[in-house]
Design a protein around this motif. Structure first.
Motif, PDB file in Angstrom:
ATOM      1  N   MET A  45       0.762  -1.214   0.034  1.00 33.82           N
ATOM      2  CA  MET A  45      -0.127   0.045  -0.044  1.00 33.82           C
ATOM      3  C   MET A  45       0.992   1.303   0.055  1.00 33.82           C
ATOM      4  N   PRO A  46       0.487   2.239  -0.957  1.00 32.26           N
ATOM      5  CA  PRO A  46       1.419   3.446  -0.916  1.00 32.26           C
ATOM      6  C   PRO A  46       1.071   4.338   0.575  1.00 32.26           C
ATOM      7  N   VAL A  47       1.949   4.596   0.990  1.00 34.59           N
ATOM      8  CA  VAL A  47       2.307   5.726   2.080  1.00 34.59           C
ATOM      9  C   VAL A  47       3.051   6.807   1.832  1.00 34.59           C
ATOM     10  N   LEU A  48       2.556   8.086   2.355  1.00 35.71           N
ATOM     11  CA  LEU A  48       3.457   9.268   2.066  1.00 35.71           C
ATOM     12  C   LEU A  48       3.460   9.870   3.544  1.00 35.71           C
ATOM     13  N   GLY A  49       4.713  10.109   4.011  1.00 36.37           N
ATOM     14  CA  GLY A  49       4.815  10.796   5.138  1.00 36.37           C
ATOM     15  C   GLY A  49       5.616  12.070   5.022  1.00 36.37           C
ATOM     16  N   ILE A  50       4.731  13.044   5.435  1.00 36.92           N
ATOM     17  CA  ILE A  50       5.132  14.435   5.427  1.00 36.92           C
ATOM     18  C   ILE A  50       5.746  14.993   6.597  1.00 36.92           C
ATOM     19  N   ILE A  70      19.706  15.842   1.636  1.00 34.94           N
ATOM     20  CA  ILE A  70      18.490  14.854   1.364  1.00 34.94           C
ATOM     21  C   ILE A  70      17.232  15.454   2.085  1.00 34.94           C
ATOM     22  N   ALA A  71      16.437  15.424   1.042  1.00 35.01           N
ATOM     23  CA  ALA A  71      14.951  16.349   1.599  1.00 35.01           C
ATOM     24  C   ALA A  71      13.857  15.029   1.626  1.00 35.01           C
ATOM     25  N   GLY A  72      14.165  14.043   0.980  1.00 35.36           N
ATOM     26  CA  GLY A  72      13.291  12.837   0.997  1.00 35.36           C
ATOM     27  C   GLY A  72      13.680  11.654   0.234  1.00 35.36           C
ATOM     28  N   ILE A  73      12.895  10.430   0.971  1.00 34.30           N
ATOM     29  CA  ILE A  73      13.667   9.109   0.542  1.00 34.30           C
ATOM     30  C   ILE A  73      12.433   8.338   0.276  1.00 34.30           C
ATOM     31  N   THR A  74      12.654   7.006  -0.212  1.00 32.83           N
ATOM     32  CA  THR A  74      11.586   6.164  -0.265  1.00 32.83           C
ATOM     33  C   THR A  74      12.294   4.785   0.021  1.00 32.83           C
ATOM     34  N   ASN A  75      11.358   3.609   0.312  1.00 32.71           N
ATOM     35  CA  ASN A  75      11.783   2.409   0.406  1.00 32.71           C
ATOM     36  C   ASN A  75      12.089   1.698  -0.993  1.00 32.71           C
ATOM     37  N   ALA A  76      12.520   0.548  -0.686  1.00 33.79           N
ATOM     38  CA  ALA A  76      13.070  -0.048  -2.013  1.00 33.79           C
ATOM     39  C   ALA A  76      12.103  -0.651  -3.009  1.00 33.79           C
ATOM     40  N   ALA A  77      10.774  -0.945  -2.486  1.00 35.61           N
ATOM     41  CA  ALA A  77       9.685  -0.867  -3.288  1.00 35.61           C
ATOM     42  C   ALA A  77       9.095   0.265  -3.985  1.00 35.61           C
ATOM     43  N   GLY A  78       9.204   1.533  -3.524  1.00 36.94           N
ATOM     44  CA  GLY A  78       8.881   2.688  -3.919  1.00 36.94           C
ATOM     45  C   GLY A  78       7.531   3.281  -3.636  1.00 36.94           C
ATOM     46  N   ASN A  79       6.803   2.456  -2.935  1.00 34.75           N
ATOM     47  CA  ASN A  79       5.557   2.696  -2.410  1.00 34.75           C
ATOM     48  C   ASN A  79       5.263   3.415  -0.989  1.00 34.75           C
ATOM     49  N   VAL A  80       6.531   3.733  -0.351  1.00 32.51           N
ATOM     50  CA  VAL A  80       6.544   4.379   0.975  1.00 32.51           C
ATOM     51  C   VAL A  80       7.712   5.515   0.724  1.00 32.51           C
ATOM     52  N   VAL A  81       6.969   6.784   0.792  1.00 35.57           N
ATOM     53  CA  VAL A  81       7.848   8.228   0.774  1.00 35.57           C
ATOM     54  C   VAL A  81       7.861   9.044   1.636  1.00 35.57           C
ATOM     55  N   GLY A  82       8.810   9.499   2.209  1.00 35.76           N
ATOM     56  CA  GLY A  82       8.877  10.441   3.530  1.00 35.76           C
ATOM     57  C   GLY A  82       9.702  11.645   3.051  1.00 35.76           C
ATOM     58  N   LEU A  83       9.172  12.775   3.077  1.00 35.49           N
ATOM     59  CA  LEU A  83       9.892  14.110   2.957  1.00 35.49           C
ATOM     60  C   LEU A  83       9.561  15.114   3.849  1.00 35.49           C
ATOM     61  N   MET A  84      10.530  16.070   4.349  1.00 34.16           N
ATOM     62  CA  MET A  84      10.370  17.043   5.264  1.00 34.16           C
ATOM     63  C   MET A  84       9.672  18.332   4.675  1.00 34.16           C
ATOM     64  N   PRO A  85       9.669  18.631   3.422  1.00 34.83           N
ATOM     65  CA  PRO A  85       8.657  19.724   3.112  1.00 34.83           C
ATOM     66  C   PRO A  85       7.258  19.338   2.778  1.00 34.83           C
ATOM     67  N   HIS A  86       6.488  20.374   2.882  1.00 31.84           N
ATOM     68  CA  HIS A  86       4.925  20.019   2.936  1.00 31.84           C
ATOM     69  C   HIS A  86       4.270  20.212   1.427  1.00 31.84           C
ATOM     70  N   PRO A  87       4.410  19.316   0.617  1.00 33.16           N
ATOM     71  CA  PRO A  87       3.583  19.522  -0.768  1.00 33.16           C
ATOM     72  C   PRO A  87       2.249  20.011  -0.488  1.00 33.16           C
ATOM     73  N   GLU A  88       1.327  19.582   0.645  1.00 35.71           N
ATOM     74  CA  GLU A  88       0.000  20.093   0.715  1.00 35.71           C
ATOM     75  C   GLU A  88      -0.253  21.266   0.843  1.00 35.71           C
TER      76      GLU A  88
END
Length: 226
Positions: free
Chosen positions: A81-86, A180-198
Motif C-alpha cells: 500500500m502506498p504511504v506518504l509521510g510529510i 537529502i530532503a526525502g527518501i523512499t523504500n526499496a519498493a517505491g510505495n513508501v515515501v517520506g519528505l520534510m517539506p509540505h507539498p499539501e
C-alpha cells in the motif's frame, strides 16, 4: 474507480485538513483516520501529515509509532500500500522502520519556515510519477527536527539504489546529510519528505504555487492504473 486516500490524525497533528484538501483537489476521496483506530476504512493509500504528534516528546514521531493505526499502516505498507509521510509523518516512518535513518534537531537549533527549492531525484515512486527526474520544484518547509541522518553505509545504499527522492537545492535548511530532503523504500510505495507539498496545491493560498499537487495526482494515477 473511486480512489480513497486516508489521512491520519494524531494528537498534535497540524496539517491533516490541508492534506485532506489536497487529496480532494487531486480528484480522490479523502478519508479521515483517527490514531486510536486500527480500521483503515478500506483506503487505497495513506498520508501521515505534518505537525507535532504527542508534542514531539521523547523524539519526534517516537510515540506515534505505537498508535493502533500504525500497526495497520505498517502491515499494509509492507504488503504494497502506498504511504506518504510529510514532515512529522516522515519522522514517524523512520521510527516505524518503514524508512531508514533518523530525524534530528536542525543543525542551527532553530525552527525554520521558508519556501524551499527541491530537485526531484526519483520520479519512479508511487508519489512522484507526475514529476520528471531533475525537475526543480518549490515546496514550503517548516520544522525544527528536520535534519536527516543515517550511517554512511545506509546513505551509500540510498544513493546507489536511487532511493533519494528529493534533495535540497541552493540552501540546506537543516543540515540533512547529503542535502537529502526525502527518501523512499526499496519498493517505491513508501515515501517520506520534510517539506509540505499539501501547502502548495492552490495558486490563491500559501506560496501561490501548485508544485506540490503532483504528489497527489501521481498516487491517483498509480492507483487507477493498477
Amino acid at each position: 474507480m473511486t480512489v480513497r486516500i486516508g489521512v491520519v490524525t494524531f494528537p498534535g497533528t497540524l496539517d491533516d485538513r490541508d492534506a485532506l484538501r489536497a487529496v480532494r483537489l487531486a480528484g480522490a476521496e479523502p478519508v479521515s483516520l483517527w490514531h486510536r483506530d486500527e480500521d483503515l476504512k478500506r483506503v487505497d493509500a495513506v498520508v501521515l501529515p505534518g505537525g507535532f504528534s504527542y508534542g514531539d516528546y521523547l523524539r519526534a514521531g517516537a510515540i506515534s509509532r505505537f498508535s493502533p493505526v500504525m500497526g495497520s499502516v505498517v502491515e499494509r505498507a509492507r504488503a504494497g500500500m502506498p504511504v506518504l509521510g510529510i514532515c512529522n509523518g516522515f519522522q514517524v516512518l523512520t521510527e516505524t522502520h518503514l524508512l531508514p535513518g533518523a530525524m534530528l534537531r536542525n543543525d542551527h537549533l532553530h525552527f525554520i519556515c521558508r519556501d524551499q527549492r527541491l530537485r526531484v531525484e526519483n520520479a519512479d515512486t508511487a508519489w512522484t510519477a507526475d514529476y520528471a527526474e531533475g525537475q526543480e520544484i518549490h515546496i514550503p518547509l517548516k520544522n525544527i527536527d528536520g535534519r536527516y541522518v543515517a550511517d554512511e553505509r545506509t546513505l551509500d545504499e540510498l544513493e546507489g539504489e536511487g532511493r533519494v527522492v528529493f534533495r535540497y537545492v541552493g540552501f540546506n535548511p537543516n543540515g540533512s546529510l547529503r542535502d537529502i530532503a526525502g527518501i523512499t523504500n526499496a519498493a517505491g510505495n513508501v515515501v517520506g519528505l520534510m517539506p509540505h507539498p499539501e501547502h502548495a496545491v492552490e495558486p490563491l493560498v500559501g506560496t501561490g504555487r501548485t508544485d506540490g499537487l503532483g504528489f497527489f495526482t501521481s498516487i491517483l494515477k498509480k492507483l487507477v492504473n493498477i
